[in-house]
Scaffold this active site. Sequence first.
Site, short mmCIF file in Angstrom:
data_model
loop_
_atom_site.label_atom_id
_atom_site.label_comp_id
_atom_site.label_asym_id
_atom_site.label_seq_id
_atom_site.Cartn_x
_atom_site.Cartn_y
_atom_site.Cartn_z
N CYS A 136 -2.08 8.97 2.79
CA CYS A 136 -1.96 8.61 1.37
C CYS A 136 -3.27 8.85 0.64
O CYS A 136 -3.28 8.97 -0.59
CB CYS A 136 -1.52 7.16 1.23
SG CYS A 136 -2.59 5.98 2.08
N GLU A 169 0.88 -1.16 0.00
CA GLU A 169 0.00 0.00 0.00
C GLU A 169 0.92 1.21 0.00
O GLU A 169 1.52 1.56 1.01
CB GLU A 169 -0.91 -0.02 1.23
CG GLU A 169 -2.13 0.86 1.07
CD GLU A 169 -1.91 2.24 1.62
OE1 GLU A 169 -1.70 3.17 0.80
OE2 GLU A 169 -1.94 2.43 2.83
#
Length: 513
Positions: A313, A279
Amino acid sequence: MTILDSEAPAVLIGDLDDTSRAGDERALLASLPTGILIDGVWRASSDGSTFAVTDPSNGLTLLEIADATPEDGEAALAAAHTAQREWARTAPRERAEILRRAFDLVTARADDFALLMTMEMGKPLAEARGEVAYGAEFLRWFSEEASRVSGRYATAPDGKSRLLVTKRPVGPSLFITPWNFPLAMATRKIAPAIAAGCTMVLKPAALTPLTSLLFATVLQEAGLPAGVLNIVQTTRAGAVTGPLIRDPRLKKLSFTGSTGVGTRLIADAAQQVLRVSMELGGNAPLIVFEDADLDQAVEGAMLAKLRNGGEACTAANRLIVHESVLEDFTARLVERMQAHTVARGTAPASKIGPLVDEGTRAKVHELVSDAVAAGATVALGGRAVPGPGWFYEPTVLTGLPADARILHEEIFGPVAPIISFSSEQQAIELANDTDFGLVAYAFTKDLARGLRLSEELDVGMFGLNTGIVSNPAAPFGGVKQSGLGREGGFEGIDEYLETRYVGIADPFAGGAA
């Protein structure tokens, strides 16, 4: 409270209740283990070294904790390897009950977890409490999935054999987690691994390891057997994790962090064809169309941009606004961001805490300065707040040139760059003009347009008329350079399971009994 000037947000560096809260902070820190966790035992690092965990709001040391060595990493993997066989044979219901007890314990200690995250990472207490609820939900979700792992039994199409498909745990896994969501990034990996029957080595971020240490004590209290979870916090990340990635006893690597580090880890993992989940970075567009409900769009932008102070993010990195509503949207956003108080996260008035360290703040200011030098206009903020601590003003930039670095690099701070578009196709092209593909947001009243965007935008997640997409019941992950694999949802446990096929001879080949 100090107001920097009429164009700046309210800035309050100190804590309004430092005196009353200091005792709670000291007591919480005193209750934490300070060692590494190997085979159920908290112990000092093999060379006795330690490192300081600091408060980003003032730079003061919170706690000195053990600094794991490569030898400690090897011992942690050895413990996980030894525990794997018995743990994999543990009844799914037993694993589920451990996770459910952990959920209850984390929920009961929500205030402790929230305060600790605020102290070591900086986010306001209200946001930290939100992370506790979000992170704990992974424990409950995967407690419900543990007993639902299934396979299938079927007759082969030609009728000459039987097909048996089963699932089994991948095996010992290495988790490398980031500093921005200290609890949720751990539970998002640990919970499905426990549910699937995998043992683990966790290396939390050196900037925010304390939450992981507290969480490990909760798992011990919930009944997690020794050796199933091992923790090696360290300032020597590469030296500790590198040998583990090359060790044939390790079967799985899950990393959350920057794309640069992730690509290097993928290359290292390829040497033994190690299964990986990544990720990685994001460069999320947030598109506001001419027909959008502007109140809803501004609220969504505030959530997508300022959650965690922009240190996420999933943060909206580029606000792409239709030219017909550009001025109105910008004015509303500036007004909302200007009202946000910048303060230590424990201050009741705090809406934006400090950035996590000096380097992060310097990078944010570098991107803002580069944009201004290229011709951007500062509609709000644009400055670092004088110390102590690593605070930065909520900032809005307009009139950016297409090649401004800030439109192409992850900001990780409370900075909102706004650009305009004139047509749906142009908005899509601008949104997709990035190597990243984690998440996108769009605001429009046109459902057909929303469905078109869901198919045209190159992302793993899409928020339609909302600024938050993260949900433990949904698969989290991206495409392109934003990563591989998914965390959460029904898909999350599959990352920790292998598929095994057994071919069985036709039981009727010799005639019926």
